[in-house]
Write a protein that holds these residues in place. Structure first.
Motif, PDB file in Angstrom:
ATOM      1  N   UNK A 272      10.366   5.782   1.462  1.00 33.62           N
ATOM      2  CA  UNK A 272      10.205   5.117   0.167  1.00 33.62           C
ATOM      3  C   UNK A 272      10.177   6.131  -0.979  1.00 33.62           C
ATOM      4  N   UNK A 273       9.563   7.278  -0.764  1.00 29.77           N
ATOM      5  CA  UNK A 273       9.508   8.309  -1.800  1.00 29.77           C
ATOM      6  C   UNK A 273      10.914   8.803  -2.139  1.00 29.77           C
ATOM      7  N   UNK A 274      11.742   8.933  -1.123  1.00 25.96           N
ATOM      8  CA  UNK A 274      13.125   9.358  -1.346  1.00 25.96           C
ATOM      9  C   UNK A 274      13.963   8.240  -1.953  1.00 25.96           C
ATOM     10  N   UNK A 275      13.797   7.019  -1.443  1.00 28.85           N
ATOM     11  CA  UNK A 275      14.631   5.900  -1.898  1.00 28.85           C
ATOM     12  C   UNK A 275      14.367   5.537  -3.350  1.00 28.85           C
ATOM     13  N   UNK A 276      13.104   5.419  -3.731  1.00 29.04           N
ATOM     14  CA  UNK A 276      12.782   4.905  -5.057  1.00 29.04           C
ATOM     15  C   UNK A 276      12.465   5.981  -6.088  1.00 29.04           C
ATOM     16  N   UNK A 277      12.203   7.220  -5.634  1.00 30.48           N
ATOM     17  CA  UNK A 277      11.808   8.250  -6.593  1.00 30.48           C
ATOM     18  C   UNK A 277      12.593   9.553  -6.449  1.00 30.48           C
TER      19      UNK A 277
ATOM     20  N   UNK B 155       0.830  -1.210   0.000  1.00 21.27           N
ATOM     21  CA  UNK B 155       0.000   0.000   0.000  1.00 21.27           C
ATOM     22  C   UNK B 155       0.866   1.263   0.000  1.00 21.27           C
ATOM     23  N   UNK B 156       1.879   1.282   0.835  1.00 24.53           N
ATOM     24  CA  UNK B 156       2.741   2.455   0.911  1.00 24.53           C
ATOM     25  C   UNK B 156       3.529   2.647  -0.380  1.00 24.53           C
TER      26      UNK B 156
END
Length: 453
Positions: free
Chosen positions: A399-404, A365-366
């Motif tokens: 996650x927003x920082x790590x993958x995007x 979901x996240x």
């Protein structure tokens, strides 16, 4: 090492890989591990410096929750392999292999007549082991440093100069995770007192390793950047944790329960050995390693802020202790079919990794939310590299920082520099317009300019 022993070590590692394969192959990971991977990614991209690692949260000047060596080492790994999601996952696997190799080497030094693979079986059966190793914890690297130090301390019983290497390992542990990495300083004295009954050697070896460590620390702190970074870490993390000023999810009773839970695995192996032969033996080396495990674990209880992965560095020493107690009395496995079984398990592990590779995992979901946010923001007319959040919501931000590659902040500003905001799905501000519904009753909003703007 016999052919059978090699096959059994491979079998234990293969079974552990099979158990954690799905977690290693998916995008999901524990929050701390995602944060460390993100910092490593930023470091590999040239942002920040060794003493002041860059952070994705604009509310934080630099990452100071831990000393910098661990995230710097991982950033070098990112420099070599890039920033794909599997980079931190293979780093976790590398830590597993290095820890296993050091444990086997230490077992061969301390009990050459006994099979070393039982120590791996006990260690990898402990619940905290899989939790910490698959989630990219800094404790994995502390465990490597601690095993190296204890190996040097064992060899230092006959070659005193090796105790300088004890200091090297302790310095590495200190610079990865702070004072918790210093417990191997007890190893030279424990070995000298418990095994050799030689107080003079205990004092001399301790003076050598402690003196070498202090000289190295003073040399490092002569660097202005090191002083500033270390002082900030001590104030905001270490002393604040000891004083109970940082958020506490779990306390000392929880951690003591976790320790007993993991020690029960060693207890089961000892119980099986006793049932098989109605006897087991505690040798002097086994008492020394039991004492070392306690020296690594019990001082953790000083802090009121506890998490179970903190226990990982102590567990190999409990496993080696249990191996010394049980391995003479457990059945010797035939070598006839071990290699075939090992090959089959490795094949299953590879297949399970392939099956789950790249899937979202437990944080689906996240991860779907941050992918949707990134897609919307990327399509904006004006390029935006920052997203604001109304609440901390660290998993999504990490996650927003790590993958995007987006920076974030934990507050909403009154300027329109960051046009996108993640808040509750009920409208938080009449200047915000809903763009996207997210999971967990959240929504992505865009700041709407006032008529005269």
């Amino acid at each position: 090492m016999s052919n059978r022993e090699t096959a059994l070590i491979g079998l234990v590692l293969g079974l552990f890989w099979l158990y954690i394969a799905a977690d290693l192959a998916t995008l999901s990971m524990g929050l701390d591990g995602v944060i460390y991977a993100t910092i490593a990614k930023l470091g590999a991209a040239g942002q920040g410096s060794f003493w002041f690692p860059a952070y994705f949260d604009l509310d934080v000047e630099w990452f100071s929750d831990s000393p910098p060596l661990g995230v710097w080492l991982q950033s070098q790994y990112f420099t070599l392999l890039g920033d794909a999601f599997w980079v931190e996952k293979t780093f976790c696997g590398l830590m597993v292999v290095i820890i296993a190799a050091l444990m086997v080497g230490l077992c061969r030094e301390t009990a050459p007549s006994q099979p070393a693979w039982w120590s791996l079986a006990i260690f990898f059966a402990m619940p905290v082991t899989s939790h910490a190793l698959k989630n990219n914890s800094l404790e994995s690297m502390v465990t490597v440093a601690a095993l190296f130090s204890v190996w040097a301390a064992w060899l230092g019983r006959d070659r005193l100069w090796m105790n300088v290497l004890v200091a090297v390992g302790c310095l590495a542990g200190l610079m990865i995770k702070g004072p918790v990495g210093l417990f191997p300083l007890a190893a030279p004295a424990l070995f000298a007192l418990v095994i050799d009954s030689n107080p003079r050697k205990a004092v001399l070896a301790t003076v050598i390793c402690l003196g070498s460590l202090l000289l190295a620390i003073f040399a490092i702190l002569s660097i202005d950047a090191a002083q500033l970074s270390t002082g900030h870490y001590l104030k905001t993390q270490l002393l604040a944790s000891l004083a109970g000023e940082r958020h506490i999810d779990h306390g000392r009773v929880y951690q003591l329960g976790q320790l007993l839970n993991n020690l029960s695995i060693a207890g089961i192996f000892i119980g099986v050995a006793w049932l098989s032969n109605r006897k087991f033996h505690f040798s002097r080396p086994s008492w020394a390693f039991l004492s070392l495990g306690l020296a690594a674990s019990l001082p953790l209880l000083i802090s009121p802020r506890q998490y179970k992965h903190y226990l990982l560095p102590c567990l190999p020493f409990f496993a080696i202790w249990a191996n010394m107690v049980v391995s003479p009395y457990l059945a010797r496995w035939s070598a006839k079919y071990i290699w075939m079984t090992t090959a089959f398990v490795l094949m299953l592990s590879s297949g399970r990794t392939y099956w789950y590779f790249g899937s979202p995992g437990k944080d689906a979901d996240q991860l779907s939310d941050v992918a949707a946010i990134a897609a919307v923001v990327a399509s904006a007319d004006v390029p935006v590299d920052h997203v604001e959040f109304c609440a901390s919501n660290y998993p999504r931000r990490a996650y927003l920082a790590r993958h995007h590659g987006f920076t974030t902040s934990n507050h909403v500003t009154t300027t329109d520099n960051a046009n996108y905001v993640v808040c509750a799905s009920s409208q938080p501000d009449d200047r915000l317009g809903r763009v996207l519904e997210l999971n967990d009753e959240l929504a992505l909003w865009i700041r709407v300019p006032l008529p005269d703007e």
